[in-house]
Write a protein that holds these residues in place. Structure first.
Motif, PDB file in Angstrom:
ATOM      1  N   GLU B 231     -11.595 -19.706   9.952  1.00  9.71           N
ATOM      2  CA  GLU B 231     -10.627 -20.770   9.629  1.00  9.71           C
ATOM      3  C   GLU B 231      -9.294 -20.164   9.197  1.00  9.71           C
ATOM      4  N   MET B 232      -9.357 -19.072   8.469  1.00  7.18           N
ATOM      5  CA  MET B 232      -8.127 -18.404   8.028  1.00  7.18           C
ATOM      6  C   MET B 232      -7.384 -17.835   9.239  1.00  7.18           C
ATOM      7  N   LYS B 233      -8.127 -17.259  10.152  1.00  5.70           N
ATOM      8  CA  LYS B 233      -7.518 -16.664  11.349  1.00  5.70           C
ATOM      9  C   LYS B 233      -6.820 -17.736  12.186  1.00  5.70           C
ATOM     10  N   ALA B 234      -7.412 -18.918  12.199  1.00  2.61           N
ATOM     11  CA  ALA B 234      -6.846 -20.007  13.012  1.00  2.61           C
ATOM     12  C   ALA B 234      -5.484 -20.471  12.488  1.00  2.61           C
ATOM     13  N   VAL B 235      -5.173 -20.171  11.239  1.00  2.00           N
ATOM     14  CA  VAL B 235      -3.862 -20.575  10.698  1.00  2.00           C
ATOM     15  C   VAL B 235      -2.950 -19.361  10.470  1.00  2.00           C
ATOM     16  N   ALA B 236      -3.237 -18.250  11.144  1.00  2.00           N
ATOM     17  CA  ALA B 236      -2.363 -17.068  11.018  1.00  2.00           C
ATOM     18  C   ALA B 236      -0.938 -17.430  11.429  1.00  2.00           C
ATOM     19  N   GLY B 237       0.031 -16.955  10.665  1.00  2.00           N
ATOM     20  CA  GLY B 237       1.451 -17.153  11.013  1.00  2.00           C
ATOM     21  C   GLY B 237       1.925 -18.590  10.951  1.00  2.00           C
ATOM     22  N   THR B 238       1.291 -19.412  10.121  1.00  3.06           N
ATOM     23  CA  THR B 238       1.571 -20.856  10.120  1.00  3.06           C
ATOM     24  C   THR B 238       2.565 -21.320   9.054  1.00  3.06           C
ATOM     25  N   PHE B 239       2.514 -20.747   7.860  1.00  6.56           N
ATOM     26  CA  PHE B 239       3.161 -21.404   6.713  1.00  6.56           C
ATOM     27  C   PHE B 239       4.509 -20.789   6.314  1.00  6.56           C
ATOM     28  N   ASP B 240       5.457 -21.671   6.048  1.00  6.97           N
ATOM     29  CA  ASP B 240       6.725 -21.240   5.461  1.00  6.97           C
ATOM     30  C   ASP B 240       6.527 -20.883   3.995  1.00  6.97           C
ATOM     31  N   LEU B 241       5.625 -21.613   3.351  1.00  9.59           N
ATOM     32  CA  LEU B 241       5.451 -21.451   1.906  1.00  9.59           C
ATOM     33  C   LEU B 241       4.004 -21.758   1.541  1.00  9.59           C
ATOM     34  N   ILE B 242       3.458 -20.927   0.666  1.00 10.64           N
ATOM     35  CA  ILE B 242       2.157 -21.220   0.059  1.00 10.64           C
ATOM     36  C   ILE B 242       2.385 -21.358  -1.446  1.00 10.64           C
ATOM     37  N   ILE B 243       1.978 -22.491  -1.994  1.00 12.57           N
ATOM     38  CA  ILE B 243       2.007 -22.678  -3.448  1.00 12.57           C
ATOM     39  C   ILE B 243       0.599 -22.388  -3.950  1.00 12.57           C
ATOM     40  N   ASP B 244       0.463 -21.283  -4.652  1.00 10.89           N
ATOM     41  CA  ASP B 244      -0.852 -20.828  -5.092  1.00 10.89           C
ATOM     42  C   ASP B 244      -1.068 -21.266  -6.537  1.00 10.89           C
ATOM     43  N   THR B 245      -1.909 -22.294  -6.713  1.00 19.67           N
ATOM     44  CA  THR B 245      -2.130 -22.864  -8.049  1.00 19.67           C
ATOM     45  C   THR B 245      -3.395 -22.328  -8.722  1.00 19.67           C
ATOM     46  N   VAL B 246      -4.073 -21.401  -8.067  1.00 15.06           N
ATOM     47  CA  VAL B 246      -5.349 -20.910  -8.603  1.00 15.06           C
ATOM     48  C   VAL B 246      -5.101 -20.256  -9.964  1.00 15.06           C
ATOM     49  N   PRO B 247      -5.840 -20.699 -11.019  1.00 14.40           N
ATOM     50  CA  PRO B 247      -5.510 -20.236 -12.368  1.00 14.40           C
ATOM     51  C   PRO B 247      -6.251 -18.981 -12.810  1.00 14.40           C
ATOM     52  N   TYR B 248      -7.036 -18.363 -11.930  1.00 14.21           N
ATOM     53  CA  TYR B 248      -7.778 -17.153 -12.314  1.00 14.21           C
ATOM     54  C   TYR B 248      -7.472 -16.052 -11.306  1.00 14.21           C
ATOM     55  N   VAL B 249      -7.879 -14.835 -11.663  1.00 14.84           N
ATOM     56  CA  VAL B 249      -7.586 -13.690 -10.802  1.00 14.84           C
ATOM     57  C   VAL B 249      -8.236 -13.886  -9.430  1.00 14.84           C
ATOM     58  N   HIS B 250      -7.492 -13.602  -8.380  1.00 17.22           N
ATOM     59  CA  HIS B 250      -8.018 -13.737  -7.022  1.00 17.22           C
ATOM     60  C   HIS B 250      -7.252 -12.810  -6.104  1.00 17.22           C
ATOM     61  N   ASP B 251      -7.800 -12.642  -4.900  1.00 17.74           N
ATOM     62  CA  ASP B 251      -7.237 -11.696  -3.936  1.00 17.74           C
ATOM     63  C   ASP B 251      -6.210 -12.423  -3.070  1.00 17.74           C
ATOM     64  N   LEU B 252      -4.979 -11.929  -3.068  1.00 18.38           N
ATOM     65  CA  LEU B 252      -3.936 -12.585  -2.272  1.00 18.38           C
ATOM     66  C   LEU B 252      -3.950 -12.132  -0.809  1.00 18.38           C
ATOM     67  N   ASN B 253      -4.559 -10.976  -0.534  1.00 19.20           N
ATOM     68  CA  ASN B 253      -4.458 -10.403   0.812  1.00 19.20           C
ATOM     69  C   ASN B 253      -4.890 -11.336   1.946  1.00 19.20           C
ATOM     70  N   PRO B 254      -5.936 -12.168   1.760  1.00 20.72           N
ATOM     71  CA  PRO B 254      -6.322 -13.043   2.877  1.00 20.72           C
ATOM     72  C   PRO B 254      -5.270 -14.104   3.208  1.00 20.72           C
ATOM     73  N   TYR B 255      -4.398 -14.429   2.253  1.00 16.94           N
ATOM     74  CA  TYR B 255      -3.429 -15.509   2.475  1.00 16.94           C
ATOM     75  C   TYR B 255      -2.146 -15.035   3.161  1.00 16.94           C
ATOM     76  N   ILE B 256      -1.775 -13.773   2.929  1.00 20.93           N
ATOM     77  CA  ILE B 256      -0.488 -13.273   3.447  1.00 20.93           C
ATOM     78  C   ILE B 256      -0.378 -13.433   4.974  1.00 20.93           C
ATOM     79  N   PRO B 257      -1.426 -13.127   5.729  1.00 21.34           N
ATOM     80  CA  PRO B 257      -1.289 -13.282   7.189  1.00 21.34           C
ATOM     81  C   PRO B 257      -1.088 -14.731   7.648  1.00 21.34           C
TER      82      PRO B 257
END
Lengths: 350, 350
Positions: B231-257
């Protein structure tokens, strides 16, 4: 009619660069044929020669800081004529059809064709770079070199120059901006010169003492030793933009507090995982950003060359003979160059 | 004349919130006195109550999503009159003299005074928040609530609303932008509503299945399970902006692509070191950025409230009695709230 050229190539990751004869493609109607005068030596040349990124196509002829003279133009070429002094940088083609290409950001095109060690989708051949006598390039990827620029010092503008110019422009550096440059190598020394010429107050971050005199000569107003916490603390909240040219893994956390609110640290030298966990707190608490930037598109590269022409900016170079390239690579690994090697292609012999 | 009020306070990190009588300051000439009607319950309330950030001043009266009615105004107050419906958010003062303050970015002022558990430099007293009957605030930090907005649903706009509105505006979201929101809590559900109202195509990233129906109702066009690589691969290169509201430590690397070239991931929920090494390669290769953003300044908070008034946007809330606050905290820790608790201050009793 193909064009037979002499160049220098490496045939394996462990091999030295040696003379190598190969053919350039039959020039197309929109191609410019260029006799190469100078070619800068970039760290990417060294990485690609040694297959550090795992995607080298051997034999590899490196070189993407090319200055030359036009020797022939195709029937459809409109922007160049025989005798023009021209440049070729990191790209020799792109899809011309995607969103980045439409915005003159060919460097971010998925179909961008690198100047060497890439497959040209139009003929399936591997591209070969500027460590050679001549190159054949689509005119869209050829740049005008302004009159009066020292040609050997202009060669590194095609990669080191645009790599630092593009983020300075993209993040809006202007008269009165406060800019820091991290690292004083091929990229860093161009960053100092360009930021200064744009009217910024310029600081060099360096880990090694003894660079002050050179940094001030190159355009820095201040030198900060990043290894000294008190010096770092003294510049807290100072910079609109940090251009980070450091080419190896390093910790970004000490630099973030030196940014102003809304400041950005832009990586241009290191592609890989960070070693220390990036602390997001100062990003959130002062709306700061960590970003990256890759060379520049063709329109901006021409703009950069014109800017350098107006301001008389070239790189500080050490000119070498082609047969000194392997020794130059050894010195580059030790950062023993001020600040860019440039090959005099007249020295190229079998 | 000081103002005696009843509120709810915690007296130590492990204590429950209990009724607490204290005095508000003597209103100054530029102060507005506000009888509190509703107060939203933010995760920061919980963190501060339990001293999770190590800087809590006890007894602490939390609450920075305040809706109330003006009961008195000082002689110099020009923007408010008795009877006005008003709001107070996370800030109650700032230096009014620095660069951020000059630009209406009071949230980034070094002298900003938080609504609770902060020292007010003007009188040395600890600020106390909205879990109380009344509050006295400088008029510069009081906001007009547009007519027609549901007041209980308007309370969370003062923190959750502005925290997501500000980065959407700052990074230029408009008709046709492609925005993703990570996490569906108090912040995330406001992010969906606001991005949609700005005309964006909106995606929710979530780790938990089963949120689709609610997400679509709240404004999402698409829901992507971030735990599913396909599902992540299907939205590669899609977003102008991601608003990340997650309040605990998490890995950002999967979202950057999933960002477009020039896209930005903005953290608004987590302040701390990342767990996984951030990979800089995709930042450099596509000029992407990781940034942060903190609530919003006063002018922008008013703009957000007016925008919500025009578009009829409020938070989805669960109204609770004041004496249910400790139970509400327990449920918040389990993310068992859709999507914000709001205290009905009429229920406040000894």
């Amino acid at each position: 009619m193909t064009i037979k050229v002499l160049g220098y190539a490496a045939h394996s990751p462990t091999a030295s660069l040696v003379p190598y004869r190969f053919e350039r493609r039959d020039p197309r109607a929109d191609d410019v044929t260029i006799a190469i005068i100078y070619c800068g030596v970039c760290h990417s040349d060294l990485h690609t020669t040694h297959n550090d990124w795992g995607n080298t196509q051997y034999p590899v002829v490196p070189g993407h800081e090319i200055i030359g003279r036009v020797t022939a133009v195709g029937a459809k070429v409109t922007r160049f004529k025989v005798g023009d002094t021209v440049g070729v940088g990191c790209l020799v083609d792109s899809c011309q059809d995607c969103e980045p290409c439409e915005h003159g950001l060919e460097q971010y095109c998925k179909g961008a064709v690198l100047t060497y060690s890439a497959i040209d989708p139009k003929d399936g051949r591997v591209t070969k770079g500027g460590y050679s006598q001549a190159v054949v390039v689509n005119e869209k990827f050829v740049l005008h070199i302004p009159n009066g620029l020292d040609l050997k010092g202009a060669a590194p503008l095609l990669c080191a120059g645009i790599t630092t110019y593009s983020p300075l422009r993209h993040w809006g550096v202007k008269q009165g901006s406060n800019v820091a440059v991290t690292g004083l190598g091929g990229l860093g020394h161009m960053g100092l010169k360009l930021a200064k010429a744009m009217g910024a107050e310029v600081t060099l971050f360096t880990r090694s003492p003894g660079k002050e005199k050179d940094a001030l000569r190159l355009g820095a107003d201040t030198v900060v030793l990043s290894s000294k916490p008190d010096e770092m603390k003294a510049v807290a909240g100072t910079f609109d933009l940090i251009i980070d040219t450091v080419p190896y893994v390093h910790d970004l956390n000490p630099y973030i507090p030196t940014l102003k609110v809304d400041g950005t640290l832009v990586l241009v030298g290191y592609l890989g995982p960070l070693d220390n966990a990036l602390n997001t707190a100062p990003l959130v608490l002062e709306r700061k950003a960590v970003a990256g930037s890759l060379i520049g598109g063709l329109p901006e590269t021409q703009e950069m060359l014109d800017f350098c022409g107006e301001h008389g900016i070239t790189a500080d170079v050490e000119v070498i003979r082609m047969d000194a390239i392997n020794e130059a690579y050894v010195r580059m690994r030790k950062s023993d160059v001020k600040y860019r090697f440039v090959i005099d292609m007249a020295s190229l012999k079998d």
